[in-house]
Structure formats: C-alpha cells, structure tokens
Design an enzyme around this catalytic site. Structure first.
Site, PDB file in Angstrom:
ATOM      1  N   THR A  20       0.850  -1.192   0.000  1.00  0.00           N
ATOM      2  CA  THR A  20       0.000   0.000   0.000  1.00  0.00           C
ATOM      3  C   THR A  20       0.883   1.239   0.000  1.00  0.00           C
ATOM      4  O   THR A  20       1.865   1.310   0.745  1.00  0.00           O
ATOM      5  CB  THR A  20      -0.955   0.018   1.208  1.00  0.00           C
ATOM      6  OG1 THR A  20      -1.787  -1.141   1.133  1.00  0.00           O
ATOM      7  CG2 THR A  20      -1.846   1.243   1.189  1.00  0.00           C
ATOM      8  N   PHE A  29       1.338   5.204   0.692  1.00  0.00           N
ATOM      9  CA  PHE A  29       0.791   6.239   1.577  1.00  0.00           C
ATOM     10  C   PHE A  29       1.382   7.600   1.238  1.00  0.00           C
ATOM     11  O   PHE A  29       2.562   7.701   0.883  1.00  0.00           O
ATOM     12  CB  PHE A  29       1.160   5.924   3.033  1.00  0.00           C
ATOM     13  CG  PHE A  29       0.414   4.756   3.620  1.00  0.00           C
ATOM     14  CD1 PHE A  29      -0.739   4.939   4.361  1.00  0.00           C
ATOM     15  CD2 PHE A  29       0.876   3.457   3.436  1.00  0.00           C
ATOM     16  CE1 PHE A  29      -1.427   3.869   4.910  1.00  0.00           C
ATOM     17  CE2 PHE A  29       0.194   2.373   3.979  1.00  0.00           C
ATOM     18  CZ  PHE A  29      -0.962   2.577   4.705  1.00  0.00           C
TER      19      PHE A  29
END
Lengths: 277, 277
Positions: A172, A174
């Site tokens: 992921t 960020f």
C-alpha cells in the site's frame, strides 16, 4: 509531531507513519478518512498519513476526492508491504488455535493458510489491529488474530505464524499530508530518490483531449509514472485525471510543462512534489 | 444459462447478472474470484459476472490480473448502484433493533445512520447477503443486517429502512465474461448504446511512450473513456495500461488504431467489444 491516521493503533497506516517520520512521531487514531482531514485542518494534528493505492485493490478514489476537497500538500510518500501474521496471547500455542478474528479483507488474503488448517474457523472483525486488542483483552479460548507485527508488539501479542498472506506482492502506498505550502520531507533512506510531482486535472473528452494534454509532458521529455482517469460526477464526457510525473515542480522543465498543461486543461491542481518511495 | 459470481446469493453481483441476462439466468455462487474464472474455464458455467471498478473504491486490480491470466471475452457490461438497506426478520420492528450485522465495508458506508441511532451496535460479518441469511436462520434477539433488497427478498427478510448509505453515488461496474470468441450480448435497454472496446497494453516508460501509444487513437479521432496505468511487477519502468475506447473492434477506424498501437506497444490484448452500460 502529531500525525492523524484512519484505524486503530497498530494499523498499517501507523507503520507508514514510522517509515515516513521515524519512531518519535505520535500517531493519532481517527475512525474515518474525513475525520483525518478535519483533524489536520483544525490544527489538532500537524500532519496526516493517507493510503492512496494498493497493488491488489487499486487507487482509493475516496481519498483522491478528499485531497481535492481539502487543500493540503503532499510532502512525502512511502510504500508499506502488507504482511499478515497470526497473533495470539502468550500461552496460546498454534495447536490450540480454533478461531481466528480479523477484518474480512485480511481473512480473504490468507485463504491458503485456512485451506491448510481446516480446524480453524474464520471470524470477521472490525479491524486487523483491533482484533489483536480484543484477543488480548478478552482472551477467547483458542482465539487468535491476523494483523501486522506492529499490532502484535503494541498490544503484547505473540506471533505464532509470520507472513501467512497468499500474495506477497501486496503493497500500500501512503502520502504524508501537511498544510498547504509545507516543504517536502525526506524519509530515512529516500535522500537520493528522484523527485515526483502529483497533480490532478480535468478535460472535456473531445477526441484527443488527453493526447494533447500529455503533449505538455512528452514534448519536454518528462516521464510519467502514473495516470488514471475518472469520470466527473454529474458531468458526462468530462474526466478527471490523476497523474504522477518524475521531477520537482520548481524545475524549469516541469514548471513549463505545468504552465502548458494549464492552458489546455479545464482545471489543474498540483498536489505536491516529494521524494519517490 | 449458468453464471458464476463471487459471494453469497443476494450479493450485488447477482443483481448484475439480472441486469445483464434477465431473471432466467442461474447464478452460481463461488467463494473466490479465481474460482469464478476456473468454473468458466472448466465449463461448469457458461458465463461469469465480475466487478471491475467502483466509484468510491477504484478499479479491482486483482480482477484485471485474472482477465489477463485467463483468456475470456467481455461480452457485456452493467453498472449496479450499491444500495444498503436495513433488513430484519418479520416481526422485528425498527425500535427493537440493537445489533446490526454486515460486511465492515457496508457498515462503514452507513456511518450517518449509526450516528443518528446510537443505541445500535455494529457487528462485522463476512458478507452482506450472508448477514441476512444468518439473521433469518438464527434470529438473534434485536438483530438486523445491512444488505441489498435482493438479499432481503431471497432470504425472506423485511426491509426496515431503505437506502441508509452515506453516499448515493456508489456504483459498481461489472463485466460479463464468456469463452473467447463469444459474440457481444445486448442487455435490456442497451440496444442503442454506443460500442465500447476494452484493451490492455504495456510499454516501457521511455519518456513519451504513452503519448506515442495514444497517438494511435487520437490521430483517428477515437474517444477514450478510461485509462489507468499500473507498474509491471518485477519490471521497473515498464507499465501496463487498461484502456477503454468508444467503438467496436471490427470498425475499420478501431481496427487500424489497434494495428498501429500494436506496433508501438510491447504487448497488446483486446479484452472485448460490448455495448456501453
């Protein structure tokens, strides 16, 4: 430094905050993404960490919408590998485990593990880190959780099995957000990474509108590292584009390209320049 | 006609199957997306319905990966509005409800409802439709579920509150998949809709590679309605692009554009031509 994030302490977003700012930043948990943004606007926190895309699940459109609604600066990015661990209270051995609690998305990402251990029941829970907290507080017999190593550490759980996720290519990305005009930050180890600039623009979809818009970059030999279109709500045939390019907005070539792109787009906003993760 | 989908009976995918093929198609539930694809390959089903993007959550990369891994044809698309309803067993009044079961994503999409009714506890469950099934079978006191109207109908639940989702602009786009070479289908009401063609291609990210690739469309006045880039795993600086354009692959202009694009791309695959939803 106080940094807002969505989720419980021990969430992957907290791991992102460590990677972005080191262990001394103080993570402040919020339930919803819009509350994360509101905390930054009101000055309750000095920054926010926001998941923006995942290699399996795609871009988080909701968060791009919030980036447009609020007016913050992206000052850094980082990429967190999503590692799922089986976590139990000290004293529980792997052979004792009968029920595993976690967020359904995490349970679904560990299907091979459950196929190999058919005695273990999957029980959906609100949150990955929250499932560790619950297992530690309530000590359900034969209970364990699936969560990050950080969640195990924070709540005092023991990791029984590491990396039980089916697909290791689960990352992921960020963003670190700070008030508009803030300077970029350089996370540990990112000092020599190239600059990246994120922007959003819209065009009417007359044939070739995107092609012409991209000419502003291509004719200046700028490298594009992400592009994504999204229909504009309530405006058929108008599109929003999220675009990342290599370079800093203050470089002459980038500045010229942004000026040129601005002439052709109906709307253009630069979200920030920061070191590539 | 048997059509595989991921989830429980009553899932939004089943609604998609009705929109795509009418009420006589027989939905066949599978737990995982790869099982949906495997069922179609083995001939257990004649088609599959697959969610490919959501207006809030973005494109489902996992399913694009499966589209590339298998070699099926997209023969139709449809868009399902994600409506969340509060569903209970007959005899339960709204004032009785104390616990609401559903998938955490659905619970999170109804936060305004829970803020207005603080007496009601949220309980995460595996699946939206599955939560209705459980409430009907086990009748927990004061229990209700959040799910589609179709799930309420299938399991005999009563809808206590309709449309309790925070954001009404929540749509999921589905593809109908059939064996390679299958002809496009025209869902009810889509007969006059324009043709759309979906394709995937890759380029090395030498500056301007995408710009050149798009010239194949722009120089033929073809309209692009979606584009999305994705880094190729294990190949830094190479990118995969998902692209939708208006037109049928058999139209001369489209055929020429695809030929031209194929000269410039490292890899190109047409996933199908179908009526726009």
């Amino acid at each position: 430094m106080k940094v807002a994030f969505q989720g419980e302490l021990g969430a992957f977003s907290q791991q992102a905050i460590r990677q972005l700012l080191g262990p001394r930043a103080k993570p402040i948990a919020r339930q919803r993404f819009d509350e994360v943004f509101a905390s930054l606007r009101s000055g309750q926190v000095e920054a926010a960490a926001l998941p923006i895309e995942n290699t399996l699940a795609g871009s988080v459109h909701e968060n791009y919408d919030l980036l447009l609604k609020y007016d913050f600066e992206i000052t850094a990015e980082t990429s967190v590998r999503i590692v799922h661990n089986l976590v139990a209270a000290p004293g529980t051995a792997f052979g004792d485990v009968r029920q595993v609690f976690s967020h359904p998305v995490a349970l679904n990402q560990c299907q091979d593990f459950f196929s190999r251990h058919k005695r273990i029941e999957r029980v959906p829970f609100y949150d990955t880190a929250g499932s560790v907290k619950m297992v530690m507080e309530q000590r359900p017999a034969g209970g364990a959780a699936i969560a990050s190593a950080l969640a195990a550490q924070i709540y005092g759980g023991r990791i029984l099995k590491r990396e039980i996720e089916d697909d290791r290519r689960n990352f992921t990305r960020f963003f670190l957000l700070e008030p508009n005009g803030a300077k970029p930050r350089t996370p540990r180890g990112a000092g020599r990474k190239p600059w990246k600039t994120s922007l959003v623009f819209s065009t009417r979809n007359i044939p070739g509108a995107l092609f012409r818009a991209l000419s502003a970059l291509a004719l200046r030999d700028l490298n594009l590292v992400k592009i994504e279109s999204r229909p504009l709500r309530g405006k058929p045939w108008e599109y929003l584009f999220y675009l990342d390019l290599l370079g800093h907005r203050d470089e002459k070539r980038v500045r010229n390209a942004l000026g040129h792109l601005g002439e052709m787009a109906d709307f253009l906003r630069v979200l920030g320049s920061y070191r590539a993760a």
